[in-house]
Design a protein around this motif. Structure first.
Motif, PDB file in Angstrom:
ATOM      1  N   GLU A   6      46.653  98.300  66.945  1.00  0.00           N
ATOM      2  CA  GLU A   6      46.393  99.570  66.947  1.00  0.00           C
ATOM      3  C   GLU A   6      47.535 100.238  66.264  1.00  0.00           C
ATOM      4  O   GLU A   6      47.455 101.316  65.747  1.00  0.00           O
ATOM      5  CB  GLU A   6      46.258 100.024  68.403  1.00  0.00           C
ATOM      6  CG  GLU A   6      46.085 101.567  68.477  1.00  0.00           C
ATOM      7  CD  GLU A   6      45.563 101.990  70.153  1.00  0.00           C
ATOM      8  OE1 GLU A   6      45.337 103.086  70.169  1.00  0.00           O
ATOM      9  OE2 GLU A   6      45.544 101.067  70.980  1.00  0.00           O
ATOM     10  N   GLN A   7      48.820  99.763  66.397  1.00  0.00           N
ATOM     11  CA  GLN A   7      50.042 100.361  65.687  1.00  0.00           C
ATOM     12  C   GLN A   7      49.834 100.567  64.399  1.00  0.00           C
ATOM     13  O   GLN A   7      50.284 101.710  63.853  1.00  0.00           O
ATOM     14  CB  GLN A   7      51.136  99.361  66.015  1.00  0.00           C
ATOM     15  CG  GLN A   7      51.740  99.118  67.465  1.00  0.00           C
ATOM     16  CD  GLN A   7      51.022  97.814  68.248  1.00  0.00           C
ATOM     17  OE1 GLN A   7      49.559  97.725  68.061  1.00  0.00           O
ATOM     18  NE2 GLN A   7      51.755  97.212  68.767  1.00  0.00           N
ATOM     19  N   GLY A   8      49.062  99.700  63.428  1.00  0.00           N
ATOM     20  CA  GLY A   8      48.959  99.967  62.470  1.00  0.00           C
ATOM     21  C   GLY A   8      48.451 101.537  61.963  1.00  0.00           C
ATOM     22  O   GLY A   8      49.018 102.088  61.010  1.00  0.00           O
ATOM     23  N   THR A   9      47.507 101.891  62.762  1.00  0.00           N
ATOM     24  CA  THR A   9      46.722 103.200  62.328  1.00  0.00           C
ATOM     25  C   THR A   9      47.745 104.344  62.880  1.00  0.00           C
ATOM     26  O   THR A   9      47.211 105.243  62.359  1.00  0.00           O
ATOM     27  CB  THR A   9      45.284 103.391  63.136  1.00  0.00           C
ATOM     28  OG1 THR A   9      45.892 103.073  64.821  1.00  0.00           O
ATOM     29  CG2 THR A   9      44.556 102.029  62.678  1.00  0.00           C
ATOM     30  N   THR A  10      48.654 104.308  63.608  1.00  0.00           N
ATOM     31  CA  THR A  10      49.589 105.310  63.674  1.00  0.00           C
ATOM     32  C   THR A  10      50.719 105.581  62.948  1.00  0.00           C
ATOM     33  O   THR A  10      51.298 106.579  63.277  1.00  0.00           O
ATOM     34  CB  THR A  10      50.001 105.059  65.280  1.00  0.00           C
ATOM     35  OG1 THR A  10      50.460 106.272  65.910  1.00  0.00           O
ATOM     36  CG2 THR A  10      51.353 104.217  65.218  1.00  0.00           C
ATOM     37  N   LEU A  11      50.670 104.943  61.664  1.00  0.00           N
ATOM     38  CA  LEU A  11      51.707 105.064  60.748  1.00  0.00           C
ATOM     39  C   LEU A  11      51.706 106.352  60.012  1.00  0.00           C
ATOM     40  O   LEU A  11      52.647 106.881  59.579  1.00  0.00           O
ATOM     41  CB  LEU A  11      51.707 103.743  59.889  1.00  0.00           C
ATOM     42  CG  LEU A  11      52.196 102.370  60.484  1.00  0.00           C
ATOM     43  CD1 LEU A  11      51.857 101.302  59.437  1.00  0.00           C
ATOM     44  CD2 LEU A  11      53.349 102.383  61.239  1.00  0.00           C
ATOM     45  N   VAL A  12      50.636 106.976  60.443  1.00  0.00           N
ATOM     46  CA  VAL A  12      50.390 108.211  59.434  1.00  0.00           C
ATOM     47  C   VAL A  12      51.392 109.286  60.123  1.00  0.00           C
ATOM     48  O   VAL A  12      52.192 109.902  59.315  1.00  0.00           O
ATOM     49  CB  VAL A  12      48.863 108.736  59.346  1.00  0.00           C
ATOM     50  CG1 VAL A  12      48.950 110.076  58.808  1.00  0.00           C
ATOM     51  CG2 VAL A  12      48.218 107.647  58.727  1.00  0.00           C
ATOM     52  N   ASP A  13      51.240 109.503  61.480  1.00  0.00           N
ATOM     53  CA  ASP A  13      52.043 110.495  62.154  1.00  0.00           C
ATOM     54  C   ASP A  13      53.343 109.846  62.130  1.00  0.00           C
ATOM     55  O   ASP A  13      54.458 110.659  62.322  1.00  0.00           O
ATOM     56  CB  ASP A  13      51.420 110.903  63.402  1.00  0.00           C
ATOM     57  CG  ASP A  13      51.300 109.590  64.237  1.00  0.00           C
ATOM     58  OD1 ASP A  13      50.327 108.999  64.514  1.00  0.00           O
ATOM     59  OD2 ASP A  13      52.363 109.460  65.041  1.00  0.00           O
ATOM     60  N   TRP A  14      53.607 108.673  62.055  1.00  0.00           N
ATOM     61  CA  TRP A  14      55.104 108.010  62.079  1.00  0.00           C
ATOM     62  C   TRP A  14      55.873 108.839  60.829  1.00  0.00           C
ATOM     63  O   TRP A  14      56.878 109.161  60.769  1.00  0.00           O
ATOM     64  CB  TRP A  14      54.963 106.853  62.224  1.00  0.00           C
ATOM     65  CG  TRP A  14      56.259 106.035  61.984  1.00  0.00           C
ATOM     66  CD1 TRP A  14      57.501 105.981  62.768  1.00  0.00           C
ATOM     67  CD2 TRP A  14      56.712 105.167  60.875  1.00  0.00           C
ATOM     68  NE1 TRP A  14      58.514 105.020  62.220  1.00  0.00           N
ATOM     69  CE2 TRP A  14      58.181 104.785  60.971  1.00  0.00           C
ATOM     70  CE3 TRP A  14      56.091 104.953  59.615  1.00  0.00           C
ATOM     71  CZ2 TRP A  14      58.708 104.204  59.959  1.00  0.00           C
ATOM     72  CZ3 TRP A  14      56.893 104.117  58.425  1.00  0.00           C
ATOM     73  CH2 TRP A  14      58.084 103.740  58.829  1.00  0.00           C
ATOM     74  N   ALA A  15      55.029 108.590  59.646  1.00  0.00           N
ATOM     75  CA  ALA A  15      55.806 108.990  58.309  1.00  0.00           C
ATOM     76  C   ALA A  15      55.986 110.505  58.214  1.00  0.00           C
ATOM     77  O   ALA A  15      56.860 110.905  57.760  1.00  0.00           O
ATOM     78  CB  ALA A  15      54.712 108.660  57.125  1.00  0.00           C
ATOM     79  N   TYR A  16      55.005 111.139  59.145  1.00  0.00           N
ATOM     80  CA  TYR A  16      55.301 112.774  59.033  1.00  0.00           C
ATOM     81  C   TYR A  16      55.924 113.208  60.391  1.00  0.00           C
ATOM     82  O   TYR A  16      55.777 114.427  60.576  1.00  0.00           O
ATOM     83  CB  TYR A  16      53.793 113.186  58.916  1.00  0.00           C
ATOM     84  CG  TYR A  16      53.245 113.161  57.602  1.00  0.00           C
ATOM     85  CD1 TYR A  16      53.589 113.959  56.363  1.00  0.00           C
ATOM     86  CD2 TYR A  16      52.266 112.335  57.492  1.00  0.00           C
ATOM     87  CE1 TYR A  16      53.216 113.707  55.381  1.00  0.00           C
ATOM     88  CE2 TYR A  16      51.676 112.128  56.006  1.00  0.00           C
ATOM     89  CZ  TYR A  16      52.166 112.822  55.078  1.00  0.00           C
ATOM     90  OH  TYR A  16      51.610 112.649  53.926  1.00  0.00           O
ATOM     91  N   SER A  17      56.580 112.344  61.022  1.00  0.00           N
ATOM     92  CA  SER A  17      57.157 112.761  62.215  1.00  0.00           C
ATOM     93  C   SER A  17      58.253 114.006  62.192  1.00  0.00           C
ATOM     94  O   SER A  17      58.844 113.905  61.368  1.00  0.00           O
ATOM     95  CB  SER A  17      57.793 111.473  63.069  1.00  0.00           C
ATOM     96  OG  SER A  17      58.518 111.938  64.113  1.00  0.00           O
ATOM     97  N   PRO A  18      58.108 114.720  63.221  1.00  0.00           N
ATOM     98  CA  PRO A  18      59.011 115.663  63.222  1.00  0.00           C
ATOM     99  C   PRO A  18      60.471 115.158  63.346  1.00  0.00           C
ATOM    100  O   PRO A  18      61.623 116.017  63.015  1.00  0.00           O
ATOM    101  CB  PRO A  18      58.793 116.731  64.521  1.00  0.00           C
ATOM    102  CG  PRO A  18      57.410 116.375  64.772  1.00  0.00           C
ATOM    103  CD  PRO A  18      57.221 114.880  64.260  1.00  0.00           C
ATOM    104  N   THR A  19      60.702 114.056  63.714  1.00  0.00           N
ATOM    105  CA  THR A  19      62.036 113.439  63.660  1.00  0.00           C
ATOM    106  C   THR A  19      62.450 112.904  62.501  1.00  0.00           C
ATOM    107  O   THR A  19      63.489 112.202  62.470  1.00  0.00           O
ATOM    108  CB  THR A  19      62.161 112.404  64.797  1.00  0.00           C
ATOM    109  OG1 THR A  19      61.105 111.109  64.265  1.00  0.00           O
ATOM    110  CG2 THR A  19      61.589 112.655  65.931  1.00  0.00           C
ATOM    111  N   ARG A  20      61.864 112.940  61.389  1.00  0.00           N
ATOM    112  CA  ARG A  20      62.025 112.767  60.046  1.00  0.00           C
ATOM    113  C   ARG A  20      63.559 113.252  59.454  1.00  0.00           C
ATOM    114  O   ARG A  20      63.496 114.490  59.950  1.00  0.00           O
ATOM    115  CB  ARG A  20      61.339 113.016  58.949  1.00  0.00           C
ATOM    116  CG  ARG A  20      59.930 111.941  58.816  1.00  0.00           C
ATOM    117  CD  ARG A  20      60.436 110.584  58.467  1.00  0.00           C
ATOM    118  NE  ARG A  20      60.936 110.395  57.033  1.00  0.00           N
ATOM    119  CZ  ARG A  20      60.008 110.227  55.785  1.00  0.00           C
ATOM    120  NH1 ARG A  20      58.844 110.291  55.856  1.00  0.00           N
ATOM    121  NH2 ARG A  20      60.906 110.439  54.863  1.00  0.00           N
TER     122      ARG A  20
END
Length: 807
Positions: A77-91
């Motif tokens: 499941e972790q792979g599918t969450t990489l979209v919001d990881w890339a656009y995270s407010p913490t960038r």
């Protein structure tokens, strides 16, 4: 050679110029994009991460979905969450500098780290400042005052590998102080070469194990969780093989204070010792093998040295204490009858002991793997298919048959200088930062800590992985300058002086191995333009090199795609010498994209130490004796009081039933997280699946919860003399009643930023752990030796702020 003279940055002029930049000013992507980038507007590209091989889908220039590639055998499941990881407010959006450092530089108030205001600067200003600080410290104190840190799980890649990019820069600059070993394997990497002549990587293959073993003992390991991730790009073969083993119906034993996902999957016999008492437990089993004449005397005589001395220890001859099953039961909390039953079962069935790395992340952590191998020697199955002891099958793709394909060297880090102090064991680096001139022992030698003035850290998150967070805050104030390059505003970045924004795997081109066992190769194709002002590691450090006068040496005249083609062509040329055919780079990159290598029968059925077993004289192991060393005379000669010459039970600094248990009656385990990779993805939306009221969940047994008035879903305070954290209670019987589980990786979130002793609002377990080396031999970390108490939290719940953007 082109050169770029270092600009002496005026910090006051930088501050003055900030108004012109403006907080909302953004350079347009076309300016940021490098000439060779290949982002798509619409469509899918192939890429990979620590969570698998993926397709990245782009619509209108924006990443919208990540889905598994067909090469992924068991997608997670972790792979599918990489979209919001890339656009995270913490960038990290822009180059940023702590305001006090811009004003005063090396003389700034370093107690402001972790709480001081950051201000935005241009890339030119930030790079000039980085180069000028490297030059200043080198000129004033020498290269031995520069620590280059890149510990941790960087984005998997061969070119944009933050380790090698940073190290190449620092090596070309004359050298730097490095670290040695890892937090994951600090003790096992040092002890096993003395015992078996090699490290732990050379696993027997799963197909051979599944066919030939009669029983697996999972000792402190949980491959159903740890095989979800990989150091390279995993294809999750380990998860597939676990299912195949389950289908055989063969038995397994799980030795763990937690009823793990692996134990649940396989229906394992769950044996739950007190944490940190594994060596005593194994000694009790070994004593039963010895006294019931179940040990393989022929194997011990022909392949091992030192068993006579070790058996005398089992019988209590040197210390007056016989290591009986009854003696062990008093320490480990597992009944003597159960220990004897395990000994008889392991002797009667061809048994594989596969031990996780948690056992060696404890006080005296060297002893666990040494004792596990000794137990395997007594059983005599080493070198036979399906038997022996293993220390890697619990994680990643180890045990996958090695592919018959090229090996790629990757981007070269360059040659290290011999004119700088020796590397520091990585778990001792924060201590070394604040203790210049102190003596310490490591692996048979005595060293002196260098006077480190500048820390430059690429990737990694030391304010996650290091122990005793509150003490670390003190240590972190010693260096004059701390530079961090990363993707996100981790607490490590918040405790820095200069922060550089790095692009994600979706914003650049690269290639990476599939699995740690070199099962294949994956193209990592750029999907989107670099967000905000983020740049690649290669670009950042080549630009610093330019300012220091050696850009040409750094880049060798190649850009991103030039280097990728060079790395690829170099690897396939060497493979061709072995008769391995490979597609050319353009075919691989544009057509094949994912290349899974063929596997020979020999590699599919590989058995570790088979050749040694077949002929120990012609194929000795690389120990001084050429045999397995149950007694290491070399280690004995060091005369360490905390690491004798053979496996030995030694009391840890605290444990259940031992020291400190009257004051703190619960043991905290900090196992690998189910849905993260250490602290990676804690800033992704997936965290909302498992959090309790915005906090990291803590498992607590119903008996312990009832005694403390705690209900499922309560926010609790976990504390000891080292600190305190808040977490969300999950009441479950999946552990011993006096054990709690707080998985590692929750981002540190102090109620009072930058202040020592502050309550962590979010649940970082390393606020509660002790910063100590495993022993003088390895100096690994002791994160799994930690006693705590827990209580219901009745105050107003503080707001979680660690995921809020800095700017």
């Amino acid at each position: 050679m082109t050169s770029h003279p270092i600009t002496q940055v005026s910090r006051r002029s930088v501050l003055k110029g900030l108004t012109a930049l403006g907080a909302g000013t953004l350079l347009v992507p076309s300016v940021l994009r490098q000439a060779y980038a290949a982002a798509v507007t619409d469509g899918e590209v192939v890429t990979g991460s620590h969570f698998g091989v993926h397709y990245a889908k782009v619509e209108g220039g924006k990443l919208v979905a990540v889905r598994p590639h067909e090469a992924d055998l068991a997608p997670v499941e972790q792979g599918t969450t990489l979209v919001d990881w890339a656009y995270s407010p913490t960038r990290i959006k822009y180059p940023m500098v702590r305001k006090g450092f811009l004003k005063d530089g090396a003389n700034s108030d370093r107690s402001e780290r972790g709480k001081g205001e950051f201000v935005r600067v241009s890339w030119d200003e930030a790079l000039d400042l980085v180069a000028s600080e490297l030059k200043r410290v080198k000129d004033e104190h020498g290269n031995g005052a520069i620590y280059g840190g890149s510990y941790g799980w960087r984005t998997p890649a061969m070119l944009h590998n933050c380790f090698n990019n940073l190290y190449r820069l620092l090596n070309l600059n004359g050298g730097f102080v490095d670290d040695v070993n890892t937090y994951s394997t600090g003790a096992i990497r040092v002890i096993l070469p003395y015992v078996i002549g090699t490290s732990y990587y050379d696993s027997s293959t799963w197909p051979s194990i599944i066919e030939n073993t009669e029983q697996i003992v999972f000792w402190g390991s949980d491959p159903a969780v740890c095989c979800r991730i990989g150091w390279s790009v995993p294809n999750h073969a380990g998860l597939k093989y676990l299912e195949e083993y389950k289908a055989t119906g063969k038995p397994s034993i799980s030795v763990n204070p937690i009823n793990t996902e692996t134990a649940k999957l396989l229906g394992s016999d769950w044996v739950a010792p007190r944490p940190g008492t594994d060596v005593a437990m194994m000694l009790g089993i070994a004593h039963t093998l010895l006294t019931e004449d179940l040990h393989d005397k022929e194997f011990l005589a022909n392949y091992c040295t030192g068993f006579e001395e070790f058996s005398a220890y089992l019988k209590g001859e040197p210390d007056g204490t016989e290591k009986t099953a009854e003696w062990a039961a008093e320490i480990c909390g597992v009944s003597a009858d159960k220990l004897k039953e395990m000994a008889r079962s392991m002797a009667s069935k061809r048994t594989l002991i596969t031990m996780g790395w948690s056992i060696q992340r404890q006080d005296h952590g060297e002893q666990g793997p040494w004792m596990a191998h000794t137990l395997a020697c007594m059983l005599g199955y080493i070198g036979q298919p399906g038997g022996g002891a293993d220390f890697t099958l619990h994680y990643g793709s180890y045990g996958t048959p090695k592919g018959n394909g090229p090996s790629f060297a990757g981007f070269p880090a360059g040659e290290a200088s011999k004119d700088v102090p020796a590397p520091i064991p990585c778990s001792r680096v924060p201590w070394a930062l604040a203790n210049a001139g102190e003596k310490y022992d490591y692996n048979g030698q005595e060293y002196t800590t260098p006077d480190l003035r500048l820390v430059i850290w690429a990737g990694g998150n030391p304010f996650h992985h290091h122990q005793d967070r509150n003490q670390q805050i003190d240590f972190w104030q010693k260096p004059e300058t701390i530079i961090i390059s990363d993707i996100n505003w981790t607490q490590s970045a918040r405790f820095a002086d200069i922060v550089l924004p790095i692009s994600t795997l979706f914003e650049r081109n690269d290639i990476c191995n599939i699995s740690e066992q070199n099962a294949g190769l994956c193209a990592m194709q750029q999907a989107i333009e670099p967000l905000f002002e983020s740049k690649t590691d290669f670009w950042v450090y080549s630009q610093v090199a330019k300012r220091l006068g050696f850009e040409a040496e750094y880049t060798d005249g190649m850009d991103e795609m030039g280097w990728l083609k060079h790395i690829y062509d170099e690897g396939v040329a060497k493979a061709a010498e072995k008769g391995i055919e490979s597609p050319d780079f353009d075919t691989f990159w544009n057509e094949k994209k994912v290349w899974m290598y063929d596997v020979t029968d020999e590699k599919r059925n590989y058995v570790q130490f088979a050749k040694f077993r077949e002929d120990p004289l012609l194929n000795p192991v690389a120990t001084p004796s050429g045999m397995f060393e149950i007694l290491s005379r070399k280690i004995a000669g060091y005369n360490y009081d905390d690491c004798p010459g053979h496996p030995t039970w030694m009391e840890p600094f605290e444990r259940l039933g031992g020291a400190m248990s009257d004051k703190y009656p619960l043991h905290m385990t900090s196992s690998h997280p189910d849905y993260r990779l250490h602290s990676q993805l804690d800033n992704a939306e997936l965290r909302h699946k498992y959090e309790v009221k915005g906090r990291e969940p803590v498992w607590i047994h119903p008996d312990a919860a009832e005694a403390r008035g705690i209900a499922d879903g309560d926010v609790v305070r976990i504390f000891n003399d080292r600190g305190a954290v808040l977490a969300g209670a999950v009441v479950t019987d999946r552990m011993k009643s006096d054990v709690i589980r707080l998985q590692e990786g929750a981002w540190y979130d102090p109620a009072e930023p930058g202040e020592k002793g502050s309550l962590c609002k979010h649940g970082d377990p390393n606020v509660l752990t002790f910063d100590k080396g495993t022993s003088k031999l390895a100096q690994g970390n002791c994160a799994h030796t930690a006693l705590v108490e827990i209580e219901k939290y009745t105050g107003d719940l503080p707001t979680i702020t660690t995921f809020e953007p800095v700017a």
